[in-house]
Design a protein around this motif. Structure first.
Motif, short mmCIF file in Angstrom:
data_model
loop_
_atom_site.label_atom_id
_atom_site.label_comp_id
_atom_site.label_asym_id
_atom_site.label_seq_id
_atom_site.Cartn_x
_atom_site.Cartn_y
_atom_site.Cartn_z
N ILE A 261 0.82 -1.21 0.00
CA ILE A 261 0.00 0.00 0.00
C ILE A 261 0.86 1.27 0.00
CG2 ILE A 261 -0.26 0.13 2.52
CD1 ILE A 261 -2.99 0.81 -0.16
N HIS A 262 2.03 1.23 0.62
CA HIS A 262 2.89 2.42 0.64
C HIS A 262 3.48 2.67 -0.75
CE1 HIS A 262 2.59 2.71 5.03
NE2 HIS A 262 2.65 1.38 5.02
N ASN A 263 3.90 1.61 -1.43
CA ASN A 263 4.36 1.77 -2.81
C ASN A 263 3.22 2.23 -3.72
OD1 ASN A 263 7.01 0.96 -2.27
ND2 ASN A 263 6.48 -1.21 -2.51
N LEU A 264 2.02 1.71 -3.48
CA LEU A 264 0.87 2.13 -4.28
C LEU A 264 0.59 3.62 -4.11
CD1 LEU A 264 -1.41 -0.96 -3.67
CD2 LEU A 264 -0.80 -0.08 -5.93
N GLY A 265 0.85 4.15 -2.92
CA GLY A 265 0.67 5.58 -2.73
C GLY A 265 1.54 6.39 -3.67
N LEU A 266 2.78 5.95 -3.85
CA LEU A 266 3.68 6.62 -4.79
C LEU A 266 3.21 6.42 -6.23
CD1 LEU A 266 7.10 5.61 -3.18
CD2 LEU A 266 5.86 7.77 -2.91
N GLY A 267 2.73 5.19 -6.52
CA GLY A 267 2.26 4.90 -7.86
C GLY A 267 1.03 5.70 -8.24
N VAL A 268 0.08 5.81 -7.35
CA VAL A 268 -1.14 6.57 -7.61
C VAL A 268 -0.81 8.03 -7.88
CG1 VAL A 268 -3.22 7.46 -6.50
CG2 VAL A 268 -2.74 5.01 -6.45
N ASP B 273 -8.43 7.11 1.59
CA ASP B 273 -7.88 8.35 2.14
C ASP B 273 -6.35 8.30 2.15
OD1 ASP B 273 -10.38 9.46 2.55
OD2 ASP B 273 -10.53 8.73 4.61
N PHE B 274 -5.81 7.13 2.46
CA PHE B 274 -4.35 7.00 2.52
C PHE B 274 -3.72 7.24 1.15
CE2 PHE B 274 -0.47 4.45 2.16
CZ PHE B 274 0.27 4.96 3.22
N LEU B 275 -4.36 6.75 0.09
CA LEU B 275 -3.79 6.83 -1.25
C LEU B 275 -4.01 8.18 -1.92
CD1 LEU B 275 -4.73 3.32 -2.68
CD2 LEU B 275 -2.47 4.09 -1.95
N ALA B 276 -4.95 8.97 -1.43
CA ALA B 276 -5.27 10.26 -2.08
C ALA B 276 -4.07 11.20 -1.99
CB ALA B 276 -6.49 10.88 -1.43
N PRO B 277 -3.53 11.64 -3.13
CA PRO B 277 -2.44 12.62 -3.08
C PRO B 277 -2.91 13.93 -2.43
CG PRO B 277 -2.60 11.61 -5.26
CD PRO B 277 -3.84 11.22 -4.51
N GLU B 278 -1.95 14.70 -2.01
CA GLU B 278 -2.28 15.98 -1.37
C GLU B 278 -3.11 16.85 -2.32
OE1 GLU B 278 -0.04 19.79 0.77
OE2 GLU B 278 1.12 18.11 -0.02
N GLY B 279 -4.20 17.41 -1.81
CA GLY B 279 -5.07 18.25 -2.60
C GLY B 279 -6.20 17.51 -3.29
N TYR B 280 -6.23 16.18 -3.22
CA TYR B 280 -7.28 15.38 -3.84
C TYR B 280 -8.39 15.09 -2.83
CZ TYR B 280 -4.64 14.11 -8.07
OH TYR B 280 -3.96 14.12 -9.26
N ALA B 281 -9.63 15.05 -3.34
CA ALA B 281 -10.76 14.57 -2.56
C ALA B 281 -10.91 13.07 -2.79
CB ALA B 281 -12.03 15.29 -2.97
#
Length: 269
Positions: free
Chosen positions: A43-50, A88-96
């Motif tokens: 999930i942490h790598n997916l955050g970067l991927g998203v 919520d964890f995967l949403a980049p900063e500024g995204y809803a």
């Protein structure tokens, strides 16, 4: 020129004025890969991927809200299980973000999610489960893009063709009830259509598959992620033209999920 997203205190819609809508769909496999002692948290790598997708709208499937057993198992790892839901964890900063549950299991629940750098309207959900062994649903979110309300439906269809046909029928009933006729519409997700037989039923709903005019077939296949052969992940559209499609590839993408993401660029027709 690629767009660069910067942190801001302003609404996301003040940053981007392009008339091209960039949409991604991605089955994230609940943020976990492998089984037994080889199970690993991605999930942490997916955050970067998203974030790297740089899409205006990101449609996600197999998203965990929580899972008690996995959280306990991965508490011992370096980064650990996120405290918030995966959307919520995967949403980049500024995204809803918007999330609704499709399946409730013994230890947790998972469903579909939508992340958007544009403002969201009222979030809706519709159960399209065809039998008790597969809990499936539609996530419906109006997105206010460039002054236009675009209705987005995130879908995850069943593993059996007859189930998928019935789910298209339920999708039709849902759209007739919830989406104004003629409104710009996107239906994106994992359709599990191994045999490529949903084209006709979806076209009967007035939905065209997003395929770039000059695109190559390998710009659409997304499964399995290591050596993709099937185009299970798709975007169907109404009121748009498809300008391009892209499937990111490489060892990092193959590691994070059993699916690859699909990115499409669209303009209003």
């Amino acid at each position: 020129m690629p767009r660069v997203f910067r942190s801001t205190t302003h609404a996301p819609s003040t940053l981007f004025t392009s008339q091209v809508l960039r949409v991604a769909t991605y089955n994230i496999h609940k943020g976990v890969r492998g089984i037994g002692p080889r199970k690993r948290l991605e999930i942490h790598n997916l955050g970067l991927g998203v974030e790297a997708l740089d899409a205006d709208i990101i449609c996600l499937q197999e998203v965990r809200l929580f899972h008690a057993r996995e959280a306990k198992h991965f508490d011992r790892t370096w980064f650990g299980w996120p405290e918030e839901g995966q959307a919520d964890f995967l949403a980049p900063e500024g995204y809803a973000s918007a999330y609704r549950t499709n399946a409730v299991t013994r230890h947790g629940e998972h469903g579909n999610a939508l992340l958007s750098r544009w403002p969201l309207g009222e979030v809706g959900h519709h159960d399209v489960s065809d039998h008790r062994f597969e809990q499936r649903g539609l996530l419906h979110v109006p997105v206010r893009w460039q002054g236009t309300e675009v209705h987005v439906v995130v879908a995850h269809f069943g593993l059996i063709h007859a189930s998928r046909v019935r789910q298209v029928q339920r999708l039709q009933e849902f759209l007739q009830r919830e989406v104004p006729p003629g409104a710009p519409l996107l239906v994106a997700g994992d359709f599990n259509d191994w045999s490529e037989r949903l084209g006709g039923p979806m076209e009967a709903l007035g939905l065209t598959r997003a395929v770039a005019p000059a695109g190559r077939p390998n710009q659409r296949v997304t499964f399995p992620s290591l050596v993709p052969v099937f185009a299970l992940d798709r975007v169907y559209m109404r009121g748009f033209r498809c300008l391009s499609t892209q499937v990111p590839r490489g060892s990092a993408w193959a590691r994070m999920s059993d699916h690859l993401p699909l990115i499409v660029e669209l303009e209003l027709s």
